[in-house]
Design a protein around this motif. Sequence first.
Motif, PDB file in Angstrom:
ATOM      1  N   THR A  50      97.062 -13.055 139.005  1.00  0.00           N
ATOM      2  CA  THR A  50      95.911 -13.145 137.578  1.00  0.00           C
ATOM      3  C   THR A  50      95.471 -14.248 137.733  1.00  0.00           C
ATOM      4  O   THR A  50      94.601 -14.665 137.482  1.00  0.00           O
ATOM      5  CB  THR A  50      96.958 -12.631 135.987  1.00  0.00           C
ATOM      6  N   PHE A  51      96.073 -15.809 137.470  1.00  0.00           N
ATOM      7  CA  PHE A  51      95.933 -17.073 137.720  1.00  0.00           C
ATOM      8  C   PHE A  51      95.171 -16.956 139.215  1.00  0.00           C
ATOM      9  O   PHE A  51      94.154 -17.987 138.504  1.00  0.00           O
ATOM     10  CB  PHE A  51      97.732 -17.382 137.293  1.00  0.00           C
ATOM     11  N   ALA A  52      95.355 -16.615 139.780  1.00  0.00           N
ATOM     12  CA  ALA A  52      94.118 -17.029 141.178  1.00  0.00           C
ATOM     13  C   ALA A  52      92.924 -16.628 141.053  1.00  0.00           C
ATOM     14  O   ALA A  52      91.956 -17.213 141.479  1.00  0.00           O
ATOM     15  CB  ALA A  52      95.212 -16.790 142.808  1.00  0.00           C
ATOM     16  N   ILE A  53      92.237 -15.511 140.305  1.00  0.00           N
ATOM     17  CA  ILE A  53      91.160 -15.286 140.222  1.00  0.00           C
ATOM     18  C   ILE A  53      90.666 -15.080 138.877  1.00  0.00           C
ATOM     19  O   ILE A  53      89.444 -14.734 138.223  1.00  0.00           O
ATOM     20  CB  ILE A  53      91.625 -13.606 139.738  1.00  0.00           C
ATOM     21  N   LEU A  54      91.559 -16.324 137.785  1.00  0.00           N
ATOM     22  CA  LEU A  54      90.557 -16.389 136.576  1.00  0.00           C
ATOM     23  C   LEU A  54      89.767 -17.519 136.795  1.00  0.00           C
ATOM     24  O   LEU A  54      89.611 -18.503 137.748  1.00  0.00           O
ATOM     25  CB  LEU A  54      91.991 -16.494 135.497  1.00  0.00           C
ATOM     26  N   PRO A  55      88.910 -17.068 136.376  1.00  0.00           N
ATOM     27  CA  PRO A  55      87.672 -18.303 136.048  1.00  0.00           C
ATOM     28  C   PRO A  55      87.728 -19.479 135.579  1.00  0.00           C
ATOM     29  O   PRO A  55      87.763 -19.342 134.584  1.00  0.00           O
ATOM     30  CB  PRO A  55      86.697 -17.454 135.358  1.00  0.00           C
ATOM     31  N   MET A  56      88.363 -20.926 136.814  1.00  0.00           N
ATOM     32  CA  MET A  56      88.727 -21.734 135.963  1.00  0.00           C
ATOM     33  C   MET A  56      88.140 -23.254 136.287  1.00  0.00           C
ATOM     34  O   MET A  56      87.727 -23.155 137.608  1.00  0.00           O
ATOM     35  CB  MET A  56      89.443 -22.230 136.496  1.00  0.00           C
ATOM     36  N   THR A  57      88.172 -23.780 136.028  1.00  0.00           N
ATOM     37  CA  THR A  57      87.292 -24.909 136.245  1.00  0.00           C
ATOM     38  C   THR A  57      87.605 -26.279 137.114  1.00  0.00           C
ATOM     39  O   THR A  57      87.207 -27.015 137.703  1.00  0.00           O
ATOM     40  CB  THR A  57      86.576 -26.061 134.856  1.00  0.00           C
TER      41      THR A  57
END
Length: 529
Positions: A50-57
Amino acid sequence: MTERTDVRAALLGGKTFRSLSEQKLSPKEEKFERARQTLGFFLAPAAAITFAILPMTMDRTQQLLAAVLLGVIVLWICEPVPIPVGGLLGVAAVVILGVAPAADVLAPFGSTTIFTFIGAFILAQAMLKHGIAQRLAFAVLSLPGVATSTYRVIIAFGVITCLLSAFVSNTATVAMLMPTALGILAVIGQLMQDRGSVSADFDPLRLRVGAALMLMLAYGASVGGLLTPVGSPPNLIGRGLIEEATGERISFAQWTAAAAPLCLAMFVVLALVMFLLNRPEVRRIEGVEEYIREQRTAHGRMSRAEVNTLIAFGFTVSLWLLPAAAGLVTGTDSDIYVLLDDRLDEGIVAVLGASLLFILPTNWKERRATLNWSDAARIDWGTIILFGTGIIFGSLLAATGLAETIGTAASRNLNVTNVVAVTAFSAVLAVLISETTSNTASAAVVVPIVIPLCTAMGLDPFVPALAATFAASFGFMLPVSTPQNAIVYGSGAVPIIRMIRTGLVFDVAGALLIIGIVPVMVAITGIGR
């Protein structure tokens, strides 16, 4: 066979004492453990993906490393697989996902601290095999007046446990001393029956004095383990991470000088807490001196193997302390100090001292040495692997810039703005995590969080990281918090409510001592500078 011997035999038999591997949990505890492990099987990959695929800056490499680290932390807390295996899975994932090349990722396994672990564990294995702990225990307990008072007996066991745990595994120390403590408890129980203080069918394991004695063993081991860098795995893990982050070396002598006042203060508080919450039913005791004399006679003179073990141990500690001694005499700018400090690396000294155990003979004619390799193979390789993986993640946090990102975000969102507040936060967080997972994993989780937090705030990370390292050895409330807690709980002498109540008070007191003493001792000793 006398009635006293019957009671003693019952206590020393398998009915009451169980090793850690045979530890029995109550149905509720077993249910909780199963639920915790089951949760980990599903939560660890789910959290990481989940953390790996979250859109993050954040940078993609940082995000992948954070995702893997999050999954590993879940594995360490829930323990669906052994803790060292959780670390290895994380290392494999880092390489497969392309966070860093395999050669760079695995380089920390060549750390000098790895060799310090190996050497210290082999020395401890020799002390365990040849019964050094029991001999020391009976020597202290035979001192005039000690064995006539339950209070002095409990204090004596605490002192013995602290001293041994400074150099030997906390778990091994408690396991070695447990039979001696149970034998003395049997004598106290029989004495109370003879006096009519309790009924003839009363179980000696239900005495408050028994709970105090067992808890002193478990908690004393954790306190003593703080004294030296090799006293507890969290010490070596925390020291390695601190040295990696700050570039400052912490010598054996510097660590001991900084930790000694903390250990002394914690032991005094431990004794006060123990007797206030678990006041022994009887103060004066008879028969224990006789039991100790019998045991010392049975042990006889020191064997060749015991002498060899002490020679190897003394040789190792002497070389560890030699650079500091030279620095005190000739100054830290002298050529002799620089030479010794450079050549007498702690890891090399540790394996050199351990190697003596395979050279010093117990029977020259048969070419039999003090230790053989099958003995050495029984050391805690899992902790060594876990340390390596902890250092790997610590170095990757710095190399990818994730440490700075975490620290910057934490400094914005947490209301901690000075070194005192960060130190308190670090100590409390380490204690809380230690209550739910191993103290080794606690150090591997908390210290890498604390260092970037301090860096982002422009603070020296040394004091908060050292406080977190010390606090990681805490965890006094539950049988699952530390192996030594599980061992004494398995004796049957410590009700779970008594352990929780005593452990909670000592957790709070110990955290306060760490917050108050560590900054002072760092300033006085100049450790890490």
